[in-house]
Design an enzyme around this catalytic site. Structure first.
Site, mmCIF file in Angstrom:
data_model
loop_
_atom_site.group_PDB
_atom_site.id
_atom_site.type_symbol
_atom_site.label_atom_id
_atom_site.label_comp_id
_atom_site.label_asym_id
_atom_site.label_seq_id
_atom_site.Cartn_x
_atom_site.Cartn_y
_atom_site.Cartn_z
ATOM 1 N N CYS A 83 1.329 -1.251 -0.276
ATOM 2 C CA CYS A 83 0.012 0.067 -0.054
ATOM 3 C C CYS A 83 0.357 1.208 -0.139
ATOM 4 C CB CYS A 83 -1.259 -0.155 1.489
ATOM 5 S SG CYS A 83 -1.961 1.300 1.503
ATOM 6 N N GLU A 164 -12.152 -0.221 -5.865
ATOM 7 C CA GLU A 164 -13.216 -1.171 -4.897
ATOM 8 C C GLU A 164 -13.967 -1.390 -4.451
ATOM 9 O OE1 GLU A 164 -12.330 -3.039 -1.307
ATOM 10 O OE2 GLU A 164 -10.737 -1.393 -2.559
ATOM 11 N N CYS A 196 -0.576 4.202 -6.497
ATOM 12 C CA CYS A 196 -1.675 3.466 -5.002
ATOM 13 C C CYS A 196 -1.938 2.518 -5.729
ATOM 14 C CB CYS A 196 -2.719 4.639 -5.643
ATOM 15 S SG CYS A 196 -4.152 3.898 -4.511
ATOM 16 N N HIS A 198 -3.765 0.265 -6.023
ATOM 17 C CA HIS A 198 -5.125 -0.080 -6.233
ATOM 18 C C HIS A 198 -4.873 0.153 -8.020
ATOM 19 C CE1 HIS A 198 -7.126 -0.130 -2.888
ATOM 20 N NE2 HIS A 198 -8.146 -0.494 -3.057
HETATM 21 N N1 DGL Z 1 -3.919 0.820 -2.340
HETATM 22 C C1 DGL Z 1 -3.913 1.896 -1.056
HETATM 23 C C2 DGL Z 1 -2.457 2.723 -1.559
HETATM 24 O O1 DGL Z 1 -1.593 1.797 -1.940
HETATM 25 C C3 DGL Z 1 -4.343 2.646 -0.646
HETATM 26 C C4 DGL Z 1 -5.401 3.240 -1.424
HETATM 27 C C5 DGL Z 1 -6.589 3.403 0.277
HETATM 28 O O2 DGL Z 1 -6.947 3.152 0.610
HETATM 29 O O3 DGL Z 1 -7.118 5.110 -0.084
HETATM 30 O O4 DGL Z 1 -2.156 3.304 -1.261
#
Ligand code: DGL
Length: 277
Positions: A83, A164, A196, A198
């Site tokens: 993350c 998500e 990120c 995601h």
């Molecule tokens: N996947 C995460 C990142 O790399 C977190 C995204 C989130 O929970 O806001 O920052």
């Protein structure tokens, strides 16, 4: 608080511990599985506290320590902070907590090494959560390697919750992505870091937006290679065997379950875990 060093834990058969706020880290877990097919994984998705992007650094540090403690109890031989937000604000805290008991890998350093090794990059764009962008960690780390590179950072807080919720590769996601990437801040960039975990799920749409004219860098593959290097150096690479994967969440969400199946087919056991007490 510091983790105790595991005795007799030198076995390379122990799993790799990976965590994120939700499904984002699965992109990293998936890449690790491809690069290191013998490795067993323990994944923790902190879905109860998602999104991390707008939480305070203190809250994220607290979650990261609790999750790391859980992963150590699960006998993990390494912790991967999959993350960017947690890597930005809690990497040093996790490392201090773990106290050398196991190696800790974040998702930022391997990407910074990768982008700065390409001498054709002069203006690098970074998109990520509010937490990651506010920390300015990418600009700081890139400038430690090369002061001449211009870094243009933009917070894109709608993207992680959108992904998500399963909104990618559709009209809504394309509109949201374009309205962020249209920002004047990102004008004339020659590469873009998807800061990120995601965002690999929207990489195709970002590439389409830029008509494949610039380099789009995500952390998944680069981090998986770095995990392999660290395990090799520490003599912790798992021997050829049948790996087992465990997926834990702090709260059950349909999207997490579906994404786990999407990445890991049906071979998953998803368990809700209360680790905050
Ligand atoms: N996947 C995460 C990142 O790399 C977190 C995204 C989130 O929970 O806001 O920052």
């Amino acid at each position: 608080m510091t983790a105790k060093k595991k005795s007799g834990g030198s076995s390379a058969n122990r799993p790799i511990g990976i965590f994120d706020s939700g499904i984002g880290g699965l992109t990293v877990a998936n890449a690790i599985q491809k690069v290191l097919p013998n490795e067993s994984l323990v994944y923790f998705g902190d879905t109860a506290h998602l999104p991390y992007g707008d939480k305070s650094p203190d809250s994220i540090k607290y979650y990261a320590i609790r999750i790391s403690q859980f992963l150590l109890k699960e006998n993990c031989k390494m912790i991967v902070i999959a993350c960017n937000t947690a890597s930005s604000v809690a990497y040093e805290t996790v490392k201090d907590f773990v106290g050398g008991a196991v190696p800790v890998v974040n998702v930022i350093d391997p990407v910074v090494d990768y982008v700065t090794s390409n001498k054709n990059h002069h203006k690098i764009g970074v998109i990520g959560t509010k937490g990651t962008i506010k920390s300015d960690i990418y600009a700081k780390k890139i400038h430690l390697k090369d002061k001449k590179i211009e870094v243009a950072s933009l917070a894109t807080p709608l993207l992680a919750p959108m992904i998500e919720e399963g909104f990618f590769d559709n009209k809504i996601s394309r509109t949201v992505i374009a309205s962020y990437l249209d920002s004047r801040k990102l004008a004339k960039i020659d590469s873009l870091i998807l800061a990120c975990t995601h965002y690999p799920l929207i990489k195709k749409e970002v590439e389409e937006y830029y008509k494949k004219e610039i380099d789009i860098v995500d952390s998944a593959g680069v981090v998986a290679d770095s995990v392999k290097e660290v395990l090799k150096k520490e003599k912790l690479l798992a021997p050829k065997n049948k790996p087992t994967h465990h997926f834990y969440v702090s709260d059950f969400t349909k999207s997490f379950e579906e994404s786990t199946k999407f990445f890991f087919k049906n071979k998953i056991s998803l368990e809700k875990k209360e680790i905050w007490l």
